[in-house]
Design a protein around this motif. Sequence first.
Motif, PDB file in Angstrom:
ATOM      1  N   MET A  33       7.985  13.938  59.114  1.00  0.00           N
ATOM      2  CA  MET A  33       6.642  14.105  59.651  1.00  0.00           C
ATOM      3  C   MET A  33       6.200  15.558  59.545  1.00  0.00           C
ATOM      4  N   GLY A  34       4.903  15.733  59.432  1.00  0.00           N
ATOM      5  CA  GLY A  34       4.374  17.083  59.348  1.00  0.00           C
ATOM      6  C   GLY A  34       3.072  17.209  60.113  1.00  0.00           C
ATOM      7  N   TRP A  35       2.786  18.438  60.499  1.00  0.00           N
ATOM      8  CA  TRP A  35       1.487  18.799  61.066  1.00  0.00           C
ATOM      9  C   TRP A  35       0.817  19.796  60.125  1.00  0.00           C
ATOM     10  N   PHE A  36      -0.445  19.547  59.879  1.00  0.00           N
ATOM     11  CA  PHE A  36      -1.274  20.438  59.084  1.00  0.00           C
ATOM     12  C   PHE A  36      -2.540  20.733  59.877  1.00  0.00           C
ATOM     13  N   ARG A  37      -3.271  21.742  59.465  1.00  0.00           N
ATOM     14  CA  ARG A  37      -4.533  22.039  60.143  1.00  0.00           C
ATOM     15  C   ARG A  37      -5.577  22.502  59.132  1.00  0.00           C
ATOM     16  N   GLN A  38      -6.813  22.313  59.498  1.00  0.00           N
ATOM     17  CA  GLN A  38      -7.904  22.726  58.623  1.00  0.00           C
ATOM     18  C   GLN A  38      -9.030  23.303  59.473  1.00  0.00           C
ATOM     19  N   ALA A  39      -9.318  24.561  59.234  1.00  0.00           N
ATOM     20  CA  ALA A  39     -10.420  25.230  59.901  1.00  0.00           C
ATOM     21  C   ALA A  39     -11.675  25.102  59.042  1.00  0.00           C
ATOM     22  N   PRO A  40     -12.847  25.232  59.646  1.00  0.00           N
ATOM     23  CA  PRO A  40     -14.094  25.113  58.871  1.00  0.00           C
ATOM     24  C   PRO A  40     -14.131  26.087  57.707  1.00  0.00           C
ATOM     25  N   GLY A  41     -14.448  25.566  56.521  1.00  0.00           N
ATOM     26  CA  GLY A  41     -14.557  26.404  55.339  1.00  0.00           C
ATOM     27  C   GLY A  41     -13.240  26.811  54.718  1.00  0.00           C
ATOM     28  N   GLU A  45      -3.916  23.588  55.700  1.00  0.00           N
ATOM     29  CA  GLU A  45      -2.703  24.389  55.601  1.00  0.00           C
ATOM     30  C   GLU A  45      -1.568  23.791  56.424  1.00  0.00           C
ATOM     31  N   PHE A  46      -0.390  24.062  55.955  1.00  0.00           N
ATOM     32  CA  PHE A  46       0.828  23.594  56.605  1.00  0.00           C
ATOM     33  C   PHE A  46       1.048  24.297  57.933  1.00  0.00           C
ATOM     34  N   VAL A  47       1.492  23.530  58.931  1.00  0.00           N
ATOM     35  CA  VAL A  47       1.832  24.094  60.236  1.00  0.00           C
ATOM     36  C   VAL A  47       3.325  23.937  60.525  1.00  0.00           C
ATOM     37  N   ALA A  48       3.815  22.687  60.472  1.00  0.00           N
ATOM     38  CA  ALA A  48       5.209  22.438  60.818  1.00  0.00           C
ATOM     39  C   ALA A  48       5.639  21.100  60.248  1.00  0.00           C
ATOM     40  N   THR A  49       6.937  20.945  60.070  1.00  0.00           N
ATOM     41  CA  THR A  49       7.478  19.684  59.615  1.00  0.00           C
ATOM     42  C   THR A  49       8.812  19.420  60.288  1.00  0.00           C
ATOM     43  N   ILE A  50       9.177  18.144  60.373  1.00  0.00           N
ATOM     44  CA  ILE A  50      10.425  17.753  61.008  1.00  0.00           C
ATOM     45  C   ILE A  50      11.045  16.613  60.215  1.00  0.00           C
ATOM     46  N   ALA A  60       5.232  27.231  59.484  1.00  0.00           N
ATOM     47  CA  ALA A  60       4.483  28.296  58.817  1.00  0.00           C
ATOM     48  C   ALA A  60       4.753  29.602  59.547  1.00  0.00           C
ATOM     49  N   ASP A  61       4.744  30.683  58.808  1.00  0.00           N
ATOM     50  CA  ASP A  61       5.013  31.989  59.419  1.00  0.00           C
ATOM     51  C   ASP A  61       4.014  32.301  60.530  1.00  0.00           C
ATOM     52  N   SER A  62       2.799  31.817  60.382  1.00  0.00           N
ATOM     53  CA  SER A  62       1.746  32.144  61.345  1.00  0.00           C
ATOM     54  C   SER A  62       1.972  31.510  62.720  1.00  0.00           C
ATOM     55  N   VAL A  63       2.821  30.485  62.794  1.00  0.00           N
ATOM     56  CA  VAL A  63       3.043  29.800  64.077  1.00  0.00           C
ATOM     57  C   VAL A  63       4.488  29.889  64.541  1.00  0.00           C
ATOM     58  N   LYS A  64       5.344  30.454  63.716  1.00  0.00           N
ATOM     59  CA  LYS A  64       6.771  30.525  64.048  1.00  0.00           C
ATOM     60  C   LYS A  64       6.970  31.288  65.347  1.00  0.00           C
ATOM     61  N   GLY A  65       7.758  30.709  66.238  1.00  0.00           N
ATOM     62  CA  GLY A  65       8.002  31.334  67.528  1.00  0.00           C
ATOM     63  C   GLY A  65       6.995  30.955  68.596  1.00  0.00           C
ATOM     64  N   ARG A  66       5.896  30.339  68.199  1.00  0.00           N
ATOM     65  CA  ARG A  66       4.870  29.920  69.166  1.00  0.00           C
ATOM     66  C   ARG A  66       4.736  28.404  69.246  1.00  0.00           C
ATOM     67  N   PHE A  67       4.929  27.718  68.130  1.00  0.00           N
ATOM     68  CA  PHE A  67       4.776  26.266  68.066  1.00  0.00           C
ATOM     69  C   PHE A  67       6.145  25.611  67.924  1.00  0.00           C
ATOM     70  N   THR A  68       6.269  24.407  68.477  1.00  0.00           N
ATOM     71  CA  THR A  68       7.500  23.633  68.347  1.00  0.00           C
ATOM     72  C   THR A  68       7.155  22.192  68.013  1.00  0.00           C
ATOM     73  N   GLN A  81       4.053  21.192  70.262  1.00  0.00           N
ATOM     74  CA  GLN A  81       3.833  22.038  71.426  1.00  0.00           C
ATOM     75  C   GLN A  81       3.347  23.390  70.939  1.00  0.00           C
ATOM     76  N   MET A  82       2.184  23.789  71.401  1.00  0.00           N
ATOM     77  CA  MET A  82       1.572  25.045  70.942  1.00  0.00           C
ATOM     78  C   MET A  82       1.437  25.996  72.122  1.00  0.00           C
ATOM     79  N   ASN A  83       2.118  27.115  72.044  1.00  0.00           N
ATOM     80  CA  ASN A  83       2.081  28.135  73.090  1.00  0.00           C
ATOM     81  C   ASN A  83       1.460  29.417  72.546  1.00  0.00           C
ATOM     82  N   SER A  84       1.063  30.276  73.446  1.00  0.00           N
ATOM     83  CA  SER A  84       0.475  31.570  73.067  1.00  0.00           C
ATOM     84  C   SER A  84      -0.613  31.392  72.015  1.00  0.00           C
ATOM     85  N   LEU A  85      -1.494  30.466  72.296  1.00  0.00           N
ATOM     86  CA  LEU A  85      -2.531  30.126  71.318  1.00  0.00           C
ATOM     87  C   LEU A  85      -3.482  31.293  71.084  1.00  0.00           C
TER      88      LEU A  85
END
Length: 123
Positions: A33-41, A45-50, A60-68, A81-85
């Motif tokens: 399973m994976g999580w991806f995200r898309q911002a307007p415009g 992009e990849f977020v996490a996979t398990i 993704a490096d941008s969420v490492k240490g903050r998301f689980t 789980q998204m912390n320190s958003l």
Amino acid sequence: VQLQASGGGLVQAGGSLRISCAASGRTFSSYAMGWFRQAPGKEREFVATISWSGGITDYADSVKGRFTISRDNAKKTVYLQMNSLKPEDTAVYYCAAKRTAYGSGVPNEYDYWGQGTQVTVSS
């Protein structure tokens, strides 16, 4: 496999949020399973996979240490789980299933997608 994401919402910067993705079908435990995200415009992009067992995760490096990312195969659900958003985390978050044991960061390698849930982080 049908995927239903939920749990998005509005949160202040520095806050936390947990989003979920519930799957239908009898073979959920055999999918990575994976999580991806898309911002307007922007592109999706990849977020996490398990992995299928939950034993291997990647971020993704941008969420490492903050998301689980985690999963409960008995409940056929994957969580993020998204912390320190941060405001730059604002996007529509999509869950996806890949018919292999291990996930990846490439959207085109996933076979099934959920409808997305909006996460908005205010500054």
